[in-house]
Design a protein around this motif. Structure first.
Motif, PDB file in Angstrom:
ATOM      1  N   PRO A   9      15.345 -40.893  92.312  1.00 60.80           N
ATOM      2  CA  PRO A   9      15.822 -41.731  91.213  1.00 60.80           C
ATOM      3  C   PRO A   9      14.658 -42.489  90.567  1.00 60.80           C
ATOM      4  CG  PRO A   9      16.509 -42.623  93.331  1.00 60.80           C
ATOM      5  CD  PRO A   9      15.835 -41.330  93.611  1.00 60.80           C
ATOM      6  N   VAL A  10      14.804 -42.802  89.297  1.00 58.71           N
ATOM      7  CA  VAL A  10      13.760 -43.492  88.537  1.00 58.71           C
ATOM      8  C   VAL A  10      14.302 -44.856  88.123  1.00 58.71           C
ATOM      9  CG1 VAL A  10      12.298 -43.412  86.484  1.00 58.71           C
ATOM     10  CG2 VAL A  10      12.873 -41.289  87.687  1.00 58.71           C
ATOM     11  N   LEU A  11      13.519 -45.907  88.376  1.00 68.26           N
ATOM     12  CA  LEU A  11      13.903 -47.274  88.036  1.00 68.26           C
ATOM     13  C   LEU A  11      13.077 -47.751  86.848  1.00 68.26           C
ATOM     14  CD1 LEU A  11      15.578 -49.804  88.931  1.00 68.26           C
ATOM     15  CD2 LEU A  11      13.556 -50.496  90.227  1.00 68.26           C
ATOM     16  N   VAL A  12      13.764 -48.185  85.784  1.00 65.22           N
ATOM     17  CA  VAL A  12      13.108 -48.714  84.591  1.00 65.22           C
ATOM     18  C   VAL A  12      13.694 -50.090  84.274  1.00 65.22           C
ATOM     19  CG1 VAL A  12      12.544 -46.456  83.612  1.00 65.22           C
ATOM     20  CG2 VAL A  12      14.743 -47.516  83.064  1.00 65.22           C
ATOM     21  N   GLU A  13      13.101 -50.767  83.287  1.00 64.10           N
ATOM     22  CA  GLU A  13      13.530 -52.130  82.970  1.00 64.10           C
ATOM     23  C   GLU A  13      14.872 -52.198  82.238  1.00 64.10           C
ATOM     24  OE1 GLU A  13      10.519 -54.838  81.389  1.00 64.10           O
ATOM     25  OE2 GLU A  13       8.994 -53.419  82.084  1.00 64.10           O
TER      26      GLU A  13
END
Length: 194
Positions: A9-13
């Motif tokens: 999974p990718v975490l962004v703002e």
């Protein structure tokens, strides 16, 4: 063009970062909702749970706010579960905004799609075959940590590579190992004016 399949999974703002990455990635993309992650225990618990199995990729803006969020996530999760990726420091503003951010730098949503694709390629299964890793000892030997002027030398390298200049030695080392082979690293530092 095909989307890049990313198993982590990718975490962004924020939601606009998620929309931008969703156009190029076949991946689970989660947002911190900016600084709301600091007060939202449920959101942080969710991020921890998601990262528990296979880890998580963190991609925040290159400005001070992005660094604060990145450091908060880094302190809240086991280090071995977090992979940090970085966008280059590019001056400008996103199309949807009337004025640039406080730092004057583009966020994830404003970065060119091809640059973002290059950042994620090593995680698609079609990236470079890695050999010897760049180590902390290499960094010390080459003057990027623990020596007089090492911070200035790191800034020179990050500028050459289009990475954020506020990266710590450890963060830069991690980024280099994701993006370059040891041989490419040796060639890059040979091109620096030091």
């Amino acid at each position: 063009m095909d989307k890049i399949k990313i198993s982590k999974p990718v975490l962004v703002e924020g939601k606009y970062d998620k929309i931008k990455l969703g156009s190029i990635l076949d991946a689970d993309i989660i947002t911190t909702d900016g600084f709301n992650v600091f007060k939202n225990d449920e959101k942080l618990a969710l991020i921890r749970k998601i990262a528990e199995k296979n880890g998580i990729i963190v991609l925040t803006d290159s400005d001070g706010a992005g660094l604060v969020i990145r450091n908060y996530i880094n302190s809240a999760l086991p280090k071995e579960k977090v992979t940090h990726l970085y966008i280059p420091e590019i001056e400008g503003k996103e199309r949807r905004k009337n004025s640039p951010s406080k730092s004057g730098l583009m966020g994830v949503e404003g970065i060119d799609v091809e640059k973002l694709r290059k950042i994620f390629e090593p995680f698609s299964g079609v990236g470079k075959v890695k050999g010897r890793q760049i180590t902390k000892a290499d960094f010390y030997r080459d003057g990027f940590s623990g020596t007089d002027g090492s911070a200035d030398k790191r800034i020179q390298l990050t500028r050459k590579l289009g990475l954020p200049t506020n990266m710590s030695a450890n963060a830069l080392l991690c980024a280099l190992n994701l993006l370059y082979t040891y041989e490419e690293y040796i060639n890059l530092i040979g091109e620096l004016d030091v």
